[in-house]
Design a protein around this motif. Structure first.
Motif, PDB file in Angstrom:
ATOM      1  N   UNK A 455       2.339   7.964  -3.573  1.00 17.00           N
ATOM      2  CA  UNK A 455       1.915   9.341  -3.829  1.00 17.00           C
ATOM      3  C   UNK A 455       0.410   9.364  -4.014  1.00 17.00           C
ATOM      4  N   UNK A 456      -0.236  10.220  -3.225  1.00 11.92           N
ATOM      5  CA  UNK A 456      -1.696  10.291  -3.255  1.00 11.92           C
ATOM      6  C   UNK A 456      -2.097  11.721  -3.584  1.00 11.92           C
ATOM      7  N   UNK A 457      -3.099  11.858  -4.451  1.00 12.98           N
ATOM      8  CA  UNK A 457      -3.567  13.186  -4.867  1.00 12.98           C
ATOM      9  C   UNK A 457      -3.983  14.025  -3.668  1.00 12.98           C
ATOM     10  N   UNK A 458      -4.635  13.382  -2.690  1.00  5.79           N
ATOM     11  CA  UNK A 458      -5.116  14.159  -1.544  1.00  5.79           C
ATOM     12  C   UNK A 458      -4.143  14.183  -0.378  1.00  5.79           C
ATOM     13  N   UNK A 459      -3.464  13.058  -0.149  1.00  9.89           N
ATOM     14  CA  UNK A 459      -2.616  13.013   1.052  1.00  9.89           C
ATOM     15  C   UNK A 459      -1.161  13.363   0.778  1.00  9.89           C
ATOM     16  N   UNK A 460      -0.799  13.449  -0.467  1.00  9.68           N
ATOM     17  CA  UNK A 460       0.588  13.781  -0.778  1.00  9.68           C
ATOM     18  C   UNK A 460       1.488  12.561  -0.687  1.00  9.68           C
ATOM     19  N   UNK A 461       2.696  12.777  -0.195  1.00  3.28           N
ATOM     20  CA  UNK A 461       3.673  11.694  -0.072  1.00  3.28           C
ATOM     21  C   UNK A 461       3.383  10.889   1.183  1.00  3.28           C
ATOM     22  N   UNK A 462       3.094   9.608   1.003  1.00 10.61           N
ATOM     23  CA  UNK A 462       2.719   8.769   2.134  1.00 10.61           C
ATOM     24  C   UNK A 462       3.682   7.587   2.229  1.00 10.61           C
ATOM     25  N   UNK A 463       4.325   7.399   3.377  1.00 12.51           N
ATOM     26  CA  UNK A 463       5.198   6.229   3.510  1.00 12.51           C
ATOM     27  C   UNK A 463       4.369   4.958   3.585  1.00 12.51           C
ATOM     28  N   UNK A 464       4.863   3.890   3.024  1.00 20.79           N
ATOM     29  CA  UNK A 464       4.169   2.607   3.117  1.00 20.79           C
ATOM     30  C   UNK A 464       4.183   2.179   4.579  1.00 20.79           C
ATOM     31  N   UNK A 465       2.999   1.814   5.142  1.00 22.00           N
ATOM     32  CA  UNK A 465       2.989   1.383   6.549  1.00 22.00           C
ATOM     33  C   UNK A 465       3.840   0.129   6.727  1.00 22.00           C
ATOM     34  N   UNK A 466       4.465   0.047   7.894  1.00 21.04           N
ATOM     35  CA  UNK A 466       5.379  -1.061   8.164  1.00 21.04           C
ATOM     36  C   UNK A 466       4.728  -2.422   7.940  1.00 21.04           C
ATOM     37  N   UNK A 467       3.451  -2.514   8.292  1.00 18.99           N
ATOM     38  CA  UNK A 467       2.774  -3.809   8.155  1.00 18.99           C
ATOM     39  C   UNK A 467       2.630  -4.230   6.702  1.00 18.99           C
ATOM     40  N   UNK A 468       2.749  -3.283   5.799  1.00 16.44           N
ATOM     41  CA  UNK A 468       2.608  -3.619   4.378  1.00 16.44           C
ATOM     42  C   UNK A 468       3.940  -3.973   3.711  1.00 16.44           C
ATOM     43  N   UNK A 469       5.004  -3.944   4.481  1.00 16.11           N
ATOM     44  CA  UNK A 469       6.311  -4.295   3.918  1.00 16.11           C
ATOM     45  C   UNK A 469       6.404  -5.813   3.770  1.00 16.11           C
ATOM     46  N   UNK A 470       7.163  -6.322   2.822  1.00 12.08           N
ATOM     47  CA  UNK A 470       7.900  -5.532   1.846  1.00 12.08           C
ATOM     48  C   UNK A 470       7.025  -5.056   0.689  1.00 12.08           C
ATOM     49  N   UNK A 471       7.443  -3.971   0.069  1.00 11.71           N
ATOM     50  CA  UNK A 471       6.888  -3.621  -1.231  1.00 11.71           C
ATOM     51  C   UNK A 471       7.638  -4.516  -2.196  1.00 11.71           C
ATOM     52  N   UNK A 472       6.954  -5.567  -2.628  1.00  8.18           N
ATOM     53  CA  UNK A 472       7.668  -6.565  -3.414  1.00  8.18           C
ATOM     54  C   UNK A 472       8.039  -6.065  -4.793  1.00  8.18           C
TER      55      UNK A 472
END
Length: 820
Positions: A455-472
RNA sequence: GCCCGGGUGGCGAAAUGGUAGACGCGGGGGACUUAAAAUCCCCUUCCCGCAAGGGAGUGCCGGUUCGAGUCCGGCCCCGGGCACCA
């Protein structure tokens, strides 16, 4: 209990005794060393995917019910292999979730330490059971290499607009301190801990499974599943054919609002004497008259305080009048609009037309609040104006009355005619409504895959980019949930704050983790590709191995797990990621094991510990015994006393092989029985009739060893193969004793020879007037005249069959019935 | 209340509309053994009968059929699921 493992099975000192522990250890080691059960997934011919429901690795270890299910799967898989298929039989652990977490909290060990320990124990037990598992594809939902892709699945749904967040009234367990799905609430109490469930308003992530309701329903017709399971899904999806009907609210101002209701009984619209809105319905505020506002407000608050479950279970009718009226489009009459909690916002349109004459709930409500009750349906022989003393819900042979031009029509005709009529003025349209709700996947807990959202103040709800997976999932010292309803992950500052992937500004992570049912909704796709880091599932392997050939599991997952798996697969299909819509071509539900006539439970203290029985009797005996208890799809009664019979059977097979002579020719009668047995065991295994397959083998062994005869090698060799799916270790050992060097599972199922199996002389039942009076022996193809002659010559028959029979019924090779 | 399963010997259970109770447990008798265990053989639905034999019998009541555990209609009981779903 005697010690059957060390007792020699026979006095002959030359033949080694059957010692299951030795045999089982030897073959488990050899299978591992030779990779016997790891097929070449890329090249294997005639692929057959034998899937079993992966277990939740509890601290208590493998439950006998798990073992029952796995053994049933394993037998089927091994049989398919002997039929020439390349069989892939994987296993894994469904190790995330509240259950694990609660247990970890209870014993004060972090789940990240506890779960691997439990898995290790499970793995040991599964090895012992001698399953044909390909251990090189083992997986656990808690491994980052797995949940990386669970998060990826979430993103696939998110990108397709199928994942959304909304504030919703949810079931809250004050003891587990978490949200529960409706499915996890049993009669108002938490399925896991038994606490009374409360209502809370929380922001939750949902999957739009309701979009798929029609397809989930329709495809049920085409898949080869247990009928019980399909019925359960059908009921769960709960399609209701009906109509949406609009009622214009009367008003003295210039506002005109429509209340749209859903009804399955448009034929009764002439009897709709009032409307009811759910207390949460958005129109309540709009239409309530000033003089009623206080009363309505009070009623709404009262409802909001109540927990979701007691609202549904408490049938006493309560409500408040809004002061507004609306026009019944059929009668043109103004009818009052009420608010009442017996109408649920989440079903249909959250509003109903009340027909107290023909709906029990409406009748109760109308009686309580003195609203008019009108008869508009009358059964056979019932006068149109016969008074109503209860709701008349009978529709069979009933006709519509007091309904203008529609009076006299039967109920079904009236439904369509009335909807068509109202549709003309735009007041109605036919619709199908589903009971199924969207799938809430948020869990305000620690032990699960973090939902990959920022969640970003300016961009709102942002999905984690695939390259950043996994969210450990970070290590958190104190994983206890608290009353805030926010996951413990929110307390991990370093993890919680993250730069926005779009603008780079300081943002925060979603702290909810996802439902365990998401982990298990796609695991079958992962198995073949479990060693791949770069993809969730390899397209070529998936094409080759999926959909699953055979899935056998408990009917406790008839709706949730199986429905969610179907849904996720359908979404992936629509995304072009898999070529099929249905993940499990064939599914069979197995039965439940009870013990000595009673349900097994910890509190009764009658839970079977598989380790103990495998120690005492050997895994092969336990496997075979479990399958011998009763029909696999119906379950069985585990009785300690009976297991000895199965062990005796294996002892007899063992002795038969060791005694077998190689010289001379096999006995024709024994060979006939053998071929009959080959046919029966094969047929029975294919239809999961394991108990009768075992009985057939026992019968054969009784013939083989009758009167201490010495069997011939040709009589025992195929028997070992028939037995091998059930008792794989002892079968391997005996196969080796017979001189084979390769695994018995590299061999092919014995060939059935119909000529050898044929009986030439048969016993034919002779009845007189349908009562058995004797039997005669004749050639299998003896004709009626021949059998009749034999029958009349029989003294027992002659006594009853005097004179010429009026009629003779002859079933060749089976029966002769004389009607006198 | 609704929707699924299921009711068969002392027990777990078998039976494409065609000899009910295969197979196994338990029980009884016998062989082998100095003895016991193990193993092997025979018997074991109930009732009457010394026997030969006869009668009854698959939860209950009816029906279809030459013949029903099996098919049809109506009930009863047990297990499981769903349930203020309009």
């Amino acid at each position: 209990m005697a010690d059957p493992t060390t007792t020699p099975s026979r006095p002959d000192a030359e033949a080694p005794a059957y010692e299951p522990a030795t045999v089982e250890r030897k073959w488990q080691a050899r299978w591992a060393a030779n990779r016997t059960n790891s097929p070449d997934l890329a090249r294997g011919e005639k692929p057959f995917y034998q899937l079993m429901m992966f277990p939740y690795p509890s601290a208590e270890g493998l439950h006998i019910g798990n073992l029952y299910a796995f053994t049933g799967n394993d037998i089927h898989g091994r049989f398919q292999r002997l039929q020439g298929h390349t069989v892939f039989e994987p296993i894994g652990y469904d190790a995330f979730g509240i259950h694990s977490e609660n247990y970890a909290l209870k014993v004060g060990v972090p789940p990240s330490e506890l779960i691997p320990r439990n898995i290790e124990n499970f793995r040991r037990q599964l090895h012992r059971a001698g399953l044909m598992v390909d251990w090189s594809h083992e997986l656990s939902t808690t491994d980052r290499s797995y949940y990386k892709w669970t998060q990826w699945i979430f993103l696939q749904l998110y990108h397709r607009g199928l994942a959304y967040k909304k504030r919703a009234a949810v079931n809250w367990c004050p003891s587990c301190k978490t949200v529960l799905s409706n499915e996890q609430v049993e009669g108002g109490f938490c399925e896991r801990c038994g606490s009374k469930v409360e209502q809370r308003q929380l922001e939750q992530w949902f999957f739009r499974i309701t979009d798929y309701a029609p397809r989930l329903l329709k495809n049920l017709e085409t898949i080869d599943w247990s009928e019980t399971t399909r019925t359960a899904q059908r009921n769960w999806i709960g399609a209701s054919q009906g109509a949406r009907v609009s009622f214009r609210v009367t008003d003295d101002g210039d506002r005109t609002d429509d209340i749209t209701v859903f009804t399955t009984r448009p034929d009764t619209i002439f009897g709709a004497t009032y409307l009811v809105l759910a207390p949460e319905h958005p129109l309540v505020d709009v239409i309530t008259r000033p003089e009623q506002r206080a009363a309505v407000q009070q009623y709404r608050e009262r409802t909001a305080r109540q927990d979701i479950i007691s609202r549904k279970t408490n049938r006493e009718k309560t409500g408040a009048f809004t002061g507004a009226t609306a026009i019944n489009p059929a009668t043109g009459q103004a009818i009052p609009v009420w608010v009442a909690d017996y109408v649920l916002m989440e079903y249909g349109t959250g509003a109903i037309m009340a027909v107290p004459g023909h709906d029990e709930r409406d009748y109760e409500f109308a009686t309580a609040f003195a609203l008019p009750i009108v008869r508009v349906v009358a059964g056979e022989g019932v006068e149109p104006d016969a008074p109503l003393h209860e709701a008349d819900v009978e529709v069979a042979n009933a006709r519509v009355v007091n309904s203008g031009e529609f009076s006299g029509l039967d109920v079904e005709q009236a439904k369509t005619r009335i909807v068509t009529w109202l549709a003309g003025s735009g007041a109605a349209e036919p619709v199908t409504t589903y009971r199924l709700h969207d799938w809430c996947i948020s869990r305000q807990r620690y032990w699960g895959p973090p939902i990959p959202i920022i969640y970003c103040e300016s961009c709102g709800t942002v999905p984690v980019p695939e390259k950043d997976l996994p969210v450990e999932l970070p290590y958190v010292e104190d994983v206890r949930p608290d009353d805030s309803g926010v996951s413990p992950l929110a307390r991990h500052e370093e993890w919680y704050h993250v730069p926005c992937p779009q603008c780079g500004k300081r943002a925060r992570r979603e702290t909810d983790v996802s439902d365990t049912f998401l982990d298990s909704a796609w695991y079958f796709l992962r198995y073949p590709s479990s060693d791949r880091d770069d993809v969730a599932f390899d397209p070529a392997l998936t094409r080759k191995w999926l959909p699953v050939s055979s899935y056998i599991g408990g009917n406790e997952h008839a709706v949730l797990h199986l429905l969610y798996s179907r849904f996720v697969t359908m979404v992936l299909h629509d995304a072009g990621l898999v070529s099929f819509e249905e993940p499990f071509t064939k599914f069979r539900a197995h039965g439940l094991i009870i013990r000595e006539g009673a349900k097994m439970s910890k509190s009764r203290g009658n839970v079977v510990n598989p380790d103990q029985y495998m120690d005492d009797w050997g895994a092969d005996t336990v496997r075979t015994y479990l399958m011998f208890l009763g029909p696999f799809e119906e379950g069985g009664d585990f009785r300690d006393r009976s297991i000895s019979g199965v062990r005796r059977f294996l002892d007899r097979v063992w002795a038969s092989v060791h005694d077998a002579r190689g010289d001379g020719a096999p006995d024709a009668d024994v060979m006939r029985k053998l071929h009959q047995t080959i046919a029966k065991v094969g047929d029975d295994i294919a239809k999961l009739s394991y108990n009768t397959a075992i009985a057939a083998m026992m019968e054969y062994v009784n013939v083989l060893r009758a009167h201490e005869r010495v069997p011939h090698r040709a009589e025992v060799e195929p028997l070992v193969q028939l037995l091998s799916p059930f008792a794989p270790h002892v079968a391997e050992e005996l196969w080796e004793t017979l001189g084979h060097t390769a695994s018995i599972f590299e061999s092919r199922w014995p060939r059935f020879d119909a000529a050898l199996a044929a009986e030439n002389r048969v016993k034919i039942a002779v009845q007189v007037n349908g009562k058995l009076r004797g039997t005669v022996e004749a050639a299998k193809d003896a004709d009626q005249a021949a059998v009749l002659a034999l029958a009349i010559a029989d003294a027992g028959v002659a006594k009853f069959a005097t004179g010429t029979p009026k009629k003779v019924i002859f079933v060749p090779g089976r029966l002769l019935n004389l009607v006198v």
